[in-house]
Design a protein around this motif. Structure first.
Motif, PDB file in Angstrom:
ATOM      1  N   LEU A  88       0.939  -1.149   0.060  1.00 46.67           N
ATOM      2  CA  LEU A  88      -0.046  -0.062  -0.110  1.00 46.67           C
ATOM      3  C   LEU A  88       0.896   1.295   0.021  1.00 46.67           C
ATOM      4  O   LEU A  88       0.616   2.263  -0.725  1.00 46.67           O
ATOM      5  CB  LEU A  88      -0.808   0.001   1.295  1.00 46.67           C
ATOM      6  CG  LEU A  88      -1.899   1.289   1.295  1.00 46.67           C
ATOM      7  CD1 LEU A  88      -2.779   1.338   0.037  1.00 46.67           C
ATOM      8  CD2 LEU A  88      -2.604   1.144   2.632  1.00 46.67           C
ATOM      9  N   ALA A  89       2.078   1.373   0.728  1.00 48.06           N
ATOM     10  CA  ALA A  89       2.814   2.233   0.818  1.00 48.06           C
ATOM     11  C   ALA A  89       3.454   2.833  -0.504  1.00 48.06           C
ATOM     12  O   ALA A  89       3.578   3.859  -0.964  1.00 48.06           O
ATOM     13  CB  ALA A  89       3.915   2.128   1.824  1.00 48.06           C
ATOM     14  N   LYS A  90       3.794   1.645  -1.463  1.00 46.62           N
ATOM     15  CA  LYS A  90       4.306   1.596  -2.697  1.00 46.62           C
ATOM     16  C   LYS A  90       3.501   2.535  -3.639  1.00 46.62           C
ATOM     17  O   LYS A  90       3.568   3.256  -4.440  1.00 46.62           O
ATOM     18  CB  LYS A  90       4.756   0.278  -3.075  1.00 46.62           C
ATOM     19  CG  LYS A  90       5.834   0.267  -3.982  1.00 46.62           C
ATOM     20  CD  LYS A  90       6.194  -1.258  -4.313  1.00 46.62           C
ATOM     21  CE  LYS A  90       7.151  -1.807  -5.045  1.00 46.62           C
ATOM     22  NZ  LYS A  90       7.294  -3.021  -5.005  1.00 46.62           N
ATOM     23  N   LEU A  91       2.149   2.011  -3.455  1.00 44.35           N
ATOM     24  CA  LEU A  91       0.938   2.633  -4.294  1.00 44.35           C
ATOM     25  C   LEU A  91       0.881   4.122  -3.798  1.00 44.35           C
ATOM     26  O   LEU A  91       0.702   4.984  -4.841  1.00 44.35           O
ATOM     27  CB  LEU A  91      -0.409   1.994  -3.822  1.00 44.35           C
ATOM     28  CG  LEU A  91      -1.572   2.263  -4.712  1.00 44.35           C
ATOM     29  CD1 LEU A  91      -1.460   1.778  -6.127  1.00 44.35           C
ATOM     30  CD2 LEU A  91      -2.969   1.730  -4.164  1.00 44.35           C
ATOM     31  N   ILE A  92       1.183   4.421  -2.742  1.00 39.49           N
ATOM     32  CA  ILE A  92       1.017   5.849  -2.199  1.00 39.49           C
ATOM     33  C   ILE A  92       2.206   6.647  -2.620  1.00 39.49           C
ATOM     34  O   ILE A  92       1.859   7.776  -3.146  1.00 39.49           O
ATOM     35  CB  ILE A  92       0.825   6.070  -0.467  1.00 39.49           C
ATOM     36  CG1 ILE A  92      -0.546   5.453  -0.038  1.00 39.49           C
ATOM     37  CG2 ILE A  92       0.788   7.397  -0.160  1.00 39.49           C
ATOM     38  CD1 ILE A  92      -0.707   5.216   1.322  1.00 39.49           C
ATOM     39  N   LYS A 215      -6.512  -2.043 -11.643  1.00 36.91           N
ATOM     40  CA  LYS A 215      -6.910  -3.198 -11.058  1.00 36.91           C
ATOM     41  C   LYS A 215      -5.862  -3.764 -10.080  1.00 36.91           C
ATOM     42  O   LYS A 215      -6.595  -4.074  -8.703  1.00 36.91           O
ATOM     43  CB  LYS A 215      -6.792  -4.176 -12.371  1.00 36.91           C
ATOM     44  CG  LYS A 215      -7.966  -5.384 -12.365  1.00 36.91           C
ATOM     45  CD  LYS A 215      -8.272  -6.189 -13.456  1.00 36.91           C
ATOM     46  CE  LYS A 215      -8.129  -7.553 -13.128  1.00 36.91           C
ATOM     47  NZ  LYS A 215      -7.981  -8.666 -14.162  1.00 36.91           N
ATOM     48  N   GLU A 216      -4.800  -3.620 -10.316  1.00 38.28           N
ATOM     49  CA  GLU A 216      -3.834  -4.026  -9.469  1.00 38.28           C
ATOM     50  C   GLU A 216      -3.950  -3.237  -7.918  1.00 38.28           C
ATOM     51  O   GLU A 216      -3.892  -3.534  -6.978  1.00 38.28           O
ATOM     52  CB  GLU A 216      -2.307  -4.021  -9.914  1.00 38.28           C
ATOM     53  CG  GLU A 216      -1.372  -4.618  -9.071  1.00 38.28           C
ATOM     54  CD  GLU A 216      -0.228  -5.359  -9.871  1.00 38.28           C
ATOM     55  OE1 GLU A 216       0.887  -5.682  -9.375  1.00 38.28           O
ATOM     56  OE2 GLU A 216      -0.330  -5.364 -11.145  1.00 38.28           O
ATOM     57  N   ALA A 217      -4.213  -1.846  -8.281  1.00 42.03           N
ATOM     58  CA  ALA A 217      -4.207  -0.836  -7.202  1.00 42.03           C
ATOM     59  C   ALA A 217      -5.168  -1.217  -6.280  1.00 42.03           C
ATOM     60  O   ALA A 217      -5.286  -1.449  -4.827  1.00 42.03           O
ATOM     61  CB  ALA A 217      -4.473   0.552  -7.632  1.00 42.03           C
ATOM     62  N   ILE A 220      -4.371  -4.212  -4.161  1.00 42.88           N
ATOM     63  CA  ILE A 220      -3.284  -4.159  -2.994  1.00 42.88           C
ATOM     64  C   ILE A 220      -4.199  -3.117  -1.921  1.00 42.88           C
ATOM     65  O   ILE A 220      -4.031  -3.616  -0.800  1.00 42.88           O
ATOM     66  CB  ILE A 220      -2.357  -2.987  -3.326  1.00 42.88           C
ATOM     67  CG1 ILE A 220      -1.254  -3.604  -4.395  1.00 42.88           C
ATOM     68  CG2 ILE A 220      -1.475  -2.369  -2.418  1.00 42.88           C
ATOM     69  CD1 ILE A 220      -0.525  -2.907  -5.435  1.00 42.88           C
ATOM     70  N   ILE A 221      -5.273  -2.327  -2.140  1.00 44.75           N
ATOM     71  CA  ILE A 221      -5.996  -1.599  -1.134  1.00 44.75           C
ATOM     72  C   ILE A 221      -6.783  -2.564  -0.550  1.00 44.75           C
ATOM     73  O   ILE A 221      -7.072  -2.508   0.653  1.00 44.75           O
ATOM     74  CB  ILE A 221      -6.736  -0.483  -1.714  1.00 44.75           C
ATOM     75  CG1 ILE A 221      -5.902   0.514  -2.281  1.00 44.75           C
ATOM     76  CG2 ILE A 221      -7.678   0.138  -0.778  1.00 44.75           C
ATOM     77  CD1 ILE A 221      -6.634   1.709  -2.968  1.00 44.75           C
ATOM     78  N   TRP A 222      -7.489  -3.423  -1.189  1.00 42.08           N
ATOM     79  CA  TRP A 222      -8.247  -4.376  -0.759  1.00 42.08           C
ATOM     80  C   TRP A 222      -7.407  -5.174   0.223  1.00 42.08           C
ATOM     81  O   TRP A 222      -7.945  -5.572   1.447  1.00 42.08           O
ATOM     82  CB  TRP A 222      -9.007  -5.346  -1.963  1.00 42.08           C
ATOM     83  CG  TRP A 222      -9.784  -6.526  -1.289  1.00 42.08           C
ATOM     84  CD1 TRP A 222      -9.527  -7.715  -1.501  1.00 42.08           C
ATOM     85  CD2 TRP A 222     -11.330  -6.165  -0.817  1.00 42.08           C
ATOM     86  NE1 TRP A 222     -10.824  -8.528  -0.996  1.00 42.08           N
ATOM     87  CE2 TRP A 222     -11.691  -7.505  -0.618  1.00 42.08           C
ATOM     88  CE3 TRP A 222     -11.794  -4.983  -0.520  1.00 42.08           C
ATOM     89  CZ2 TRP A 222     -12.975  -7.649   0.048  1.00 42.08           C
ATOM     90  CZ3 TRP A 222     -12.940  -5.261   0.329  1.00 42.08           C
ATOM     91  CH2 TRP A 222     -13.603  -6.558   0.455  1.00 42.08           C
ATOM     92  N   GLN A 223      -6.452  -5.579  -0.133  1.00 42.77           N
ATOM     93  CA  GLN A 223      -5.552  -6.699   0.980  1.00 42.77           C
ATOM     94  C   GLN A 223      -4.965  -5.933   2.154  1.00 42.77           C
ATOM     95  O   GLN A 223      -4.661  -6.567   3.147  1.00 42.77           O
ATOM     96  CB  GLN A 223      -4.373  -7.165   0.292  1.00 42.77           C
ATOM     97  CG  GLN A 223      -4.668  -8.435  -0.867  1.00 42.77           C
ATOM     98  CD  GLN A 223      -3.431  -9.054  -1.587  1.00 42.77           C
ATOM     99  OE1 GLN A 223      -2.584  -8.313  -1.641  1.00 42.77           O
ATOM    100  NE2 GLN A 223      -3.721 -10.253  -1.976  1.00 42.77           N
TER     101      GLN A 223
END
Ligand code: NA
Ligand code: NA
Lengths: 434, 177, 323
Positions: A88-92, A215-217, A220-223
């Protein structure tokens, strides 16, 4: 010589001497206190009362939260929670230059929002991030420095074991208010590290992570949601009146346990080790609390706090100057002393002065913890420094130079927190906790 | 002699950990029960607050004791590591002595008189003698003294072994304390 | 600063028991320096010093710096501290008869309370604990305890049904709450404010000064004067020091203690009045329920505690003074 002066010489003299030659901090505190109080009392009384103060220091319902937060931290450290938070941090932060460094910082902030221990964060996040960063060509010492400098954010972002200890030694400052007050300074601490990381990335041409598909994002958030739900359950439960802060810590144990078992990152076979870690760590911290309670008794009967505050106020009675003296003292103390003993020893000395200057005890607690949180990353002694070096596989000597820039940024952030009370007090005031 | 001492230490470690682990689990369950009884049953548990505080004292002192056995208490070993082997040996002896002194004087002597003088005082809710709660002080004090003595013997053995080996494989400067 | 120091240089005052020693006594308690009971104790120290012409002096440690009530009393028993004040509610753990003061509606009103505290029965009670290491000197008024809740006034015991009320750590307080129909919730004093605010508890019980000094009036807006208990603070002295006193010195201390109680009563009354005014300004509403249904509801509790002979004697002595 006046009693308080004699006591001060004995207390601090014996304490620093024993400390320097390697006597355990708790024993140094205890023996130094006996040395000072022998001036005013017969030995038999001292021995009886010291034993009583030792238990009295630990005999507190609020301190239960300390063992619970250590336990839940230990469970999370073994669990698959860290990995999901890092994704999640990577996404942010993944689109910033030098993205892996930012990911590390945000990872520590997220982990800190569910755990109360900086060391657990440095270990859990750092051990995942270090190999990733090495693969991308980041300098090993630099990556370790980023992790070390940002792991302490969890001490300010609630839940936080050390804020509970402060609440106790400060005479019952509201834990809810302290927790809410910690959010913004904690985030500021993380941002200070990120600002330096931003410039270092430009200088060293560190990469930006690839863009993540929508889709991947979502995946990741879901997880990450179940892990982050811990914030809602625990902090929400405390503020919402379902349970007290101490009980909330027990709920955090239950929640992180359930999550780790569901993720299958933990089996029952891990338990003896987790319990052992928790019990030993609790023993070390609470024995320090007990010993410090002997020390505050020794200081009270010899009239030390009043004498010290008089001495400081004789230098200047300007709030700005007095705070500066206190903050610089604590920065020096922080180089060699761990967070918990420093909070225990210096709260009874400095807080009365701060109160006299009209500083809110919640604000003072935040600046104290921020200051000493910097201390756990500075050499020669710092728990975060040691763990960060160990998971980053670098020596302390190597990490000093890259740490220096972060240190400067963090001290700058500290002074913003010290001289702008609103950063600490805005949220608790907004929620009507002050 | 040393093998016997080591065996005693293993047994002590085990007993302390088993007792402390059970108490820790009770702590978590007790706090959760307190929430459950109040929030769900609307019949707040009245004994848990006091019980958990007392158990915490016991867990903390048992953990403290164990940490003395395994040398895990926070200390600043910077100077100690700079010393030569011989000097370090004497310094370590002095450190051991300070721990035994504190444990003997405060935990054993002070704890014993505190514990015996409060046997008539009852805890407010559970109505158990406060002396029982305080009894953990002399108990843990005694264990700490034992641990320190065993550790002293163990260290002596280590230095003797190190002297026999021509090239020590582990530098003493990196030895974990 | 602790214990008693022998002095051969000063001329000792003669008395029945022979030579009088000089004493520099340690007085410790857990209240702040503006609390009426602290002011009472400070007045006591002043009077003793005056009457004994400096023979007996006192150093006061307020704010709980030497420990909480229970711990300081342990120090009194062991001889580390000489004098302290303890709530009768905490004393019941050291000496069971003191539980009588924590029982609800033992006293009909303030007048009955004051008279009972001056009775021979209480004077005897003060002396009975000598073997336990302390002797009672006098009492200080700590007011009448009543219920206060976030919004709902308690006009009848039925109003307590289903409410979580914070009580002190005490078996008698828990049994009282159960007898009245509320759900007793023990928790540390320092957590009450947050617990009231967040709804962990619905109410608490104390005298009106809790609304202001503990700021509880910011979150609890309904105070109902059911006046269920009047639990005095008791000043105690260590038996060791007491036995070293000459008869004359004992008299100085007894007289000074008594006078300080009269002095403290007035300060207390003023403090409560001020607290009520201040709380009204905070938006707290005061209610005056009929106390009879409350009194009836707790009678089984009195019966139960009467099984203790000494408590029964005290209750009888107090009942004789009822108007
Ligand atoms: Na945290
Ligand atoms: Na440091």
């Amino acid at each position: 010589m006046e009693l308080a002066t004699q006591a001060a010489f004995l207390l601090f003299g014996v304490f620093f001497l024993l400390l320097a030659i390697g006597v355990p901090i708790s024993i140094s505190i205890g023996l130094a206190s006996l040395g000072a109080v022998i001036l005013v009392m017969p030995l038999e009384t001292i021995v009886f009362t010291a034993a009583q103060r030792m238990v009295g220091g630990i005999n507190s319902f609020a301190l239960l939260a300390v063992i619970f937060f250590i336990l839940s931290g230990s469970i999370m450290n073994n669990g698959g929670i860290a990995l999901r938070l890092i994704n999640l941090a990577k996404l942010i932060a993944g689109r910033l230059p030098g993205s892996l460094a930012h990911t590390n910082v945000v990872g520590n902030m997220l982990f800190g929002s569910i755990s109360g221990s900086a060391v657990a964060s440095a270990a859990a996040i750092g051990s995942v991030m270090a190999p990733l960063q090495a693969k991308e060509g980041y300098n090993k010492a630099y990556s370790a420095a980023v992790n070390i400098a940002s792991a302490p954010v969890g001490l300010l972002i609630p839940p936080s074991g050390v804020l509970i200890i402060y609440s106790l030694v400060s005479g019952g400052t509201s834990i809810s208010a302290l927790f809410m007050a910690g959010y913004l300074p904690g985030i500021l601490m993380g941002l200070a590290v990120m600002v330096v990381a931003f410039f270092m990335a430009k200088k060293n041409d560190y990469t930006v992570s690839e863009k993540v598909s929508g889709k991947e994002a979502i995946k990741i958030i879901w997880q990450a949601i179940p892990s982050l739900l811990l914030v809602v359950v625990v902090i929400g439960g405390i503020v919402g009146g379902v349970f007290t802060a101490t009980e909330g810590a027990a709920v955090a144990v239950l929640y992180s346990l359930a999550l780790s078992l569901i993720y299958r990152s933990l089996t029952w076979a891990h338990f003896p080790k987790i319990l052992k870690e928790t019990i030993v760590m609790t023993g070390i911290v609470l024995f320090l609390v007990g010993a410090s309670s002997i020390m505050s008794w020794a200081m009270a009967v010899t009239g030390l706090p009043a004498a010290i505050s008089q001495a400081i106020l004789s230098i200047s009675d300007h709030t700005v100057v007095v705070l500066l003296i206190m903050m610089l003292t604590l920065l020096v103390i922080g180089t060699f002393m761990d967070l918990t003993p420093a909070v225990l020893i210096f709260t009874p000395i400095f807080l009365p002065i701060a109160l006299q200057m009209g500083i809110d005890p919640v604000h003072f607690g935040i600046m104290l913890v921020f200051n000493l949180a910097i201390g756990i990353m500075t050499p020669p002694v710092g728990s975060c420094l040691f763990v960060g070096c160990s998971v980053g596989n670098v020596s302390i000597e190597e990490v000093i130079k890259p740490l220096l820039l972060f240190f400067v940024a963090l001290v700058a952030a500290l002074f913003i927190v010290v001289y702008v009370p609103a950063i600490s007090l805005f949220l608790p005031e907004l929620l009507g906790l002050l | 002699m040393l093998t016997v001492l080591k065996k005693i230490k293993t047994v002590m470690n085990r007993v302390i950990m088993i007792v402390a682990s059970i108490l820790t689990i009770v702590l978590v369950l007790g706090a959760l029960w307190q929430v459950f009884s109040r929030y769900v049953l609307n019949d707040p548990s009245t004994f848990t607050e006091e019980l958990l505080r007392f158990l915490l004292i016991w867990v903390a002192m048992l953990g403290t004791t164990y940490a003395f056995g395994s040398n895990e208490h926070l200390a600043i070993i910077y100077l100690k590591n700079k010393l030569r082997d011989e000097q370090r040996k004497y310094l370590q002896l002095f450190i051991d002595f300070t721990i035994i002194f504190f444990a003997g004087l405060i935990l054993i002597k002070g704890g014993y008189s505190l514990s015996t003088s409060t046997l008539n005082q009852l805890s407010p809710i559970l109505r158990i003698p406060m002396g029982y709660i305080y009894a953990i002080l002399p108990i843990s004090g005694t264990f700490i003294v034992f641990y320190q003595i065993i550790n002293m013997f163990e260290r002596r053995e280590q230095t003797e072994l190190a002297q026999q080996v021509v090239t020590p494989s582990v530098s003493p400067h990196t030895r974990k304390e | 600063a602790c214990g008693s120091n022998e002095s051969s240089t000063d001329t000792p005052r003669e008395s029945g028991n022979g030579e009088a020693k000089e004493h520099n006594l340690t007085l410790a308690h857990n209240l702040s320096e503006d609390h009426p009971v602290h002011l009472g104790l400070a007045r006591f120290a002043e009077l003793v010093e005056e009457r004994s012409e400096g023979q007996i002096t006192m150093e006061i440690f307020p704010n709980g710096v030497l420990g909480d009530e229970r711990e300081v009393l342990e120090q009194v028993q062991a001889g580390g501290v000489d004098i302290t004040k303890v709530s009768a509610a905490a004393l019941e753990n050291f000496s069971s008869q003191y539980a009588v003061f924590s029982l609800p509606y033992v006293f009909a009103d303030e007048e009955h309370f004051f008279q009972s505290m001056e009775s021979e029965a209480v004077a005897q009670l003060f002396d009975e604990t000598e073997a336990d290491g302390f002797v009672g000197l006098t009492w200080y008024d700590s007011g009448a305890r009543s219920f206060y809740t976030v919004d709902q006034p308690i006009m009848h015991p039925d109003d307590l049904k289903g409410l979580r009320i914070r009580v002190m750590d005490s078996q008698t307080q828990i049994e009282m709450m159960e007898a009245l129909g509320g759900a007793p919730t023990p928790m540390p004093y320092g957590e009450i404010y947050t617990a009231l605010q967040s709804g962990v508890v619905d109410g608490a019980e104390s005298n009106p000064t809790a609304l202001t000094t503990g700021k509880h009036g910011e979150v609890a807006k309904a105070f109902s004067f059911d006046e269920h208990a009047r639990i005095p603070d008791i000043a105690v002295i260590s038996s060791a020091v007491w036995n070293e006193f000459t008869d004359e010195q004992r008299q100085f201390v007894r007289d000074a203690a008594k006078e300080s109680t009269e002095y403290q009563k007035d300060i207390w009354a003023e403090a409560v009045e001020e607290a009520i005014e201040e709380a009204e300004a905070m938006g707290v509403e005061f209610h005056y329920p009929d106390q009879e249904p409350f009194y009836q509801a707790v009678q089984p509790l009195h019966e139960k505690y009467r099984e203790d002979e000494k408590i029964a004697e005290l209750l009888d002595a107090f009942d004789q003074m009822r108007q």
